[in-house]
Enzyme design. Structure first.
Site, PDB file in Angstrom:
ATOM      1  N   GLU A 117       0.839  -1.188   0.000  1.00 62.94           N
ATOM      2  CA  GLU A 117       0.000   0.000   0.000  1.00 62.94           C
ATOM      3  C   GLU A 117       0.879   1.244   0.000  1.00 62.94           C
ATOM      4  OE1 GLU A 117      -3.598  -2.062   2.624  1.00 62.94           O
ATOM      5  OE2 GLU A 117      -2.680  -0.180   3.302  1.00 62.94           O
ATOM      6  N   GLY A 124       1.291   3.352   2.184  1.00 64.81           N
ATOM      7  CA  GLY A 124       1.940   3.543   3.473  1.00 64.81           C
ATOM      8  C   GLY A 124       2.420   2.274   4.129  1.00 64.81           C
ATOM      9  N   GLU A 157       8.421 -17.209  -2.196  1.00 67.02           N
ATOM     10  CA  GLU A 157       8.537 -16.013  -3.031  1.00 67.02           C
ATOM     11  C   GLU A 157       9.985 -15.526  -3.082  1.00 67.02           C
ATOM     12  OE1 GLU A 157       6.812 -11.434  -3.384  1.00 67.02           O
ATOM     13  OE2 GLU A 157       5.936 -12.821  -1.919  1.00 67.02           O
TER      14      GLU A 157
END
Length: 385
Positions: free
Chosen positions: A128, A130, A242
């Protein structure tokens, strides 16, 4: 490059088929995709026709029930140097497992056939404006409305953001608990789900990267992945994979940067001889070669551990840290040894330099990787209180 014992004959046969497909379907289109800012949807369907997508999926969903991480490593190793922006590794090994491992039978029946065929392109929305590496800090909210969930918030830097047909969205389900995060399956066309601009980046221009916005997005209860407050644990468990996926790509590009530079300094001359014969050039390349070999050995060790289900978060962080720092250093040294040519867009090393700078940031920044490794050593300052 050191001899690698990781692959068997079947894997190398698969590599040959991948190379043929890339030569026919990917390489001829790369420059256009980089100019357009995204790949064609058709190439995803072509990858699906070849059986390259979500190979671990059940046969009834079109897969081959082959959960061998090495096949995806080969896809990454072969696709990486093309600069195509075709995020098969994101689709196969970052997002796909959320549905395959944690989805209900109904969710798998609904979505996995499209994931395998390439008709349903996947993305995951965590970051996001922030909140980046600190997943617990996300502000996107999901409210339980009884018969559905209502999502409000925004995400940014989302790979496959423009092309994605299905997005796994992380949203806070209980603001009083930092780790109460749910994972929601949001389909293309859902009212209130909007895509922002295709973001302009330093590198990897063919990889569409977008802002996503959620305005009172109604999500049916059957589109929740797992427990509504259990997403944080699921995400943390998937991050090790990942990071090793990311590391394969990093070392592949580091190897390519090394080879491009080696070829150049053998040919380019200064003061009557190849610049590769100067001591500085020899020492720089020798140091890179030794470090690359060591990094490949660590990667293969991590891959074997991952295949056995034994890859720890600390070891995954270690290879991610080593590989991401190394690829940036190799690319930078390559530009330097190319001299003025390295700054020119027509030379591959210039593209590699731009495309790989993100390696030290995504999938967890180098600083976060050091935090994970340090905490694994018992050096956790959170325990002082």
């Amino acid at each position: 490059m050191i001899a690698r014992s990781l692959y068997e004959p079947d894997h190398e046969m698969f590599r040959d088929s991948v190379r043929k497909w890339i030569a026919a379907e990917v390489t001829p289109n790369v420059e256009r995709w980089r100019e357009d800012g995204m790949v064609d949807r058709r190439v995803w369907e072509s990858a699906g026709e070849q059986g390259f997508l979500c190979m671990y999926a059940d046969e009834k969903h079109g897969g081959v029930a082959l959960d061998d991480f090495r096949y995806d490593m080969i896809l990454i190793e072969e696709l990486g140097p093309t600069g195509s922006g075709l995020a098969v590794s994101l689709h196969n090994r970052v997002v796909g497992p959320y549905i395959h491992k944690f989805g209900t039978p109904e969710q798998r029946d609904r979505y996995m056939p499209g994931c395998v065929s390439g008709k349903t392109i996947l993305a995951i929305a965590m970051t996001e404006p922030g909140a980046g590496s600190d997943v617990a800090g996300i502000q996107t909210r999901a409210e339980d409305k009884g018969d559905h969930w209502l999502i409000n918030g925004s995400k940014t830097y989302i790979s496959n953001g423009q092309l994605a047909d299905l997005v796994v969205v992380a949203a806070k389900t209980d603001p009083s608990r930092s780790h109460a995060v749910g994972l929601f399956l949001v389909e293309r066309g859902t009212p209130g789900f909007e895509r922002g601009r295709n973001l302009k980046k330093m590198g990897q221009p063919a990889q569409d990267t977008s802002e996503l916005f959620f305005h009172d997005v109604k999500i049916p209860k059957e589109n929740v992945l797992g427990a509504p407050d259990g997403g944080f644990k699921v995400m943390m468990g998937n991050l090790a994979e990942e990071r090793i996926v990311n590391s394969v790509g990093n070392l592949t590009m580091a190897e390519r940067a090394f080879q491009v530079t080696l070829d150049f300094i053998k040919d380019r001359r200064a003061f009557g001889r190849p610049i590769g014969t100067f001591q500085n050039s020899r020492f720089v390349m020798a140091d890179i070669r030794a470090r690359l070999d060591a990094a490949w050995a660590l990667l293969d060790h991590c891959a074997k551990a991952h295949i056995k289900g034994e890859l720890s978060s600390e070891l995954a962080a270690s290879i991610k840290l080593v590989s991401s720092e190394l690829v940036c250093e190799v690319a930078d040294s390559g530009v330097q040894l190319h001299g003025g040519a390295g700054y020119m867009d027509e030379y591959e090393i210039s593209r590699i330099y731009r495309d790989t700078r993100i390696a030290r940031i995504y999938a967890g920044s180098s600083e976060i990787m050091k935090e994970i490794i340090g905490r694994g050593l018992g050096l956790d300052d959170r325990k002082r209180n």
